[in-house]
Design a protein around this motif. Sequence first.
Motif, PDB file in Angstrom:
ATOM      1  N   LEU A  21       0.909  -1.114   0.002  1.00 60.76           N
ATOM      2  CA  LEU A  21      -0.228  -0.152   0.174  1.00 60.76           C
ATOM      3  C   LEU A  21       0.826   1.201   0.025  1.00 60.76           C
ATOM      4  O   LEU A  21       0.516   2.388  -0.327  1.00 60.76           O
ATOM      5  CB  LEU A  21      -0.932  -0.138   1.273  1.00 60.76           C
ATOM      6  N   ASP A  81       0.549   8.599  -3.856  1.00 66.73           N
ATOM      7  CA  ASP A  81       0.957   8.229  -2.486  1.00 66.73           C
ATOM      8  C   ASP A  81       1.201   6.732  -2.346  1.00 66.73           C
ATOM      9  O   ASP A  81       1.073   5.788  -3.434  1.00 66.73           O
ATOM     10  CB  ASP A  81      -0.194   8.479  -1.668  1.00 66.73           C
TER      11      ASP A  81
ATOM     12  N   TRP B  27      -7.546   1.639   6.513  1.00 65.61           N
ATOM     13  CA  TRP B  27      -6.846   2.793   6.561  1.00 65.61           C
ATOM     14  C   TRP B  27      -6.594   3.098   4.999  1.00 65.61           C
ATOM     15  O   TRP B  27      -6.770   4.437   4.730  1.00 65.61           O
ATOM     16  CB  TRP B  27      -5.620   2.812   7.140  1.00 65.61           C
ATOM     17  N   SER B  28      -6.207   2.109   4.177  1.00 66.91           N
ATOM     18  CA  SER B  28      -5.847   2.537   2.791  1.00 66.91           C
ATOM     19  C   SER B  28      -7.382   2.978   2.154  1.00 66.91           C
ATOM     20  O   SER B  28      -7.273   3.751   1.170  1.00 66.91           O
ATOM     21  CB  SER B  28      -5.364   1.389   2.104  1.00 66.91           C
ATOM     22  N   LYS B  32      -5.921   6.764   1.224  1.00 61.72           N
ATOM     23  CA  LYS B  32      -5.235   6.499   0.152  1.00 61.72           C
ATOM     24  C   LYS B  32      -5.696   7.512  -0.968  1.00 61.72           C
ATOM     25  O   LYS B  32      -7.058   7.618  -1.121  1.00 61.72           O
ATOM     26  CB  LYS B  32      -4.784   5.225  -0.440  1.00 61.72           C
ATOM     27  N   GLY B  41      -6.723  -1.982  -0.999  1.00 55.89           N
ATOM     28  CA  GLY B  41      -7.050  -2.092   0.313  1.00 55.89           C
ATOM     29  C   GLY B  41      -8.372  -2.781   0.754  1.00 55.89           C
ATOM     30  O   GLY B  41      -8.356  -3.503   1.723  1.00 55.89           O
TER      31      GLY B  41
END
Lengths: 81, 158
Positions: A21, A81, B27-28, B32, B41
């Motif tokens: 990620l 990102d 979280w992703s 993101k 994710g």
Amino acid sequence: MILSFDIIILIFLIVAAVIALNVKDLLSSAMIYGIYGFLICLLWAEMGAVDVAFTEATVGAGVSTVLFIATILNTRRRSSD
Amino acid sequence: MVDFLLNTVKPHFNFWVYVILMMIGLWSLIAKNNLIKKMMGLAIFQTAIILFYVSLGVKDGATIPVLESYGDYAEKAEKAEPAGPEVAPPDATPAPVVVNPADTYANPVPHVLMLTAIVVGVATLGVALALCEMIYKEFDTLEEDELLRKIKALHDDA
């Protein structure tokens, strides 16, 4: 269940997930996602769920990595990102 | 702190790792910016839940769920348990213990349920990535902030 094997694979799983990620290059991100899938496949074979392990190795790690790579090749390789 | 680690984390450390994986996926999904990273994710979130369910079927010292001999067990069980609810005399020899073969392998029901979940998950991932490709063709970007800016500009023009 073999405890030490279990712990090692679970640690590698978290590391692979975080790296997949956080890498900015989406193609390497997809490849690390494939590594994550094969680690999960190992974990299932170790838990005694061999049928789920086979499915994960072909469908989860194989096909979804191919889908990711196909999408990335048709769009943009860099991520912000 | 040490007490908490020994009594709460150690006996169920695999569940803790699954929750950590799940939170990485969540979280992703939230933080993101790239849509493909969000899909990744989502896939990680899903595998964490599938891991939790499969680990519920694990037994200590159990092997893979393959039935080796069925007829043998049925004959033994018939001999061991006399028919009818009569009470055995107190000085009778105890009946021989027959091990049910189902006790020696992992519970296959969660495996089968999660097999379906994996296949459905890959199908939904394919649809999501196809939608990402359509978005890229329309707006020429997959970054969320740029997308929102372009959509806002489109609405302002109209």
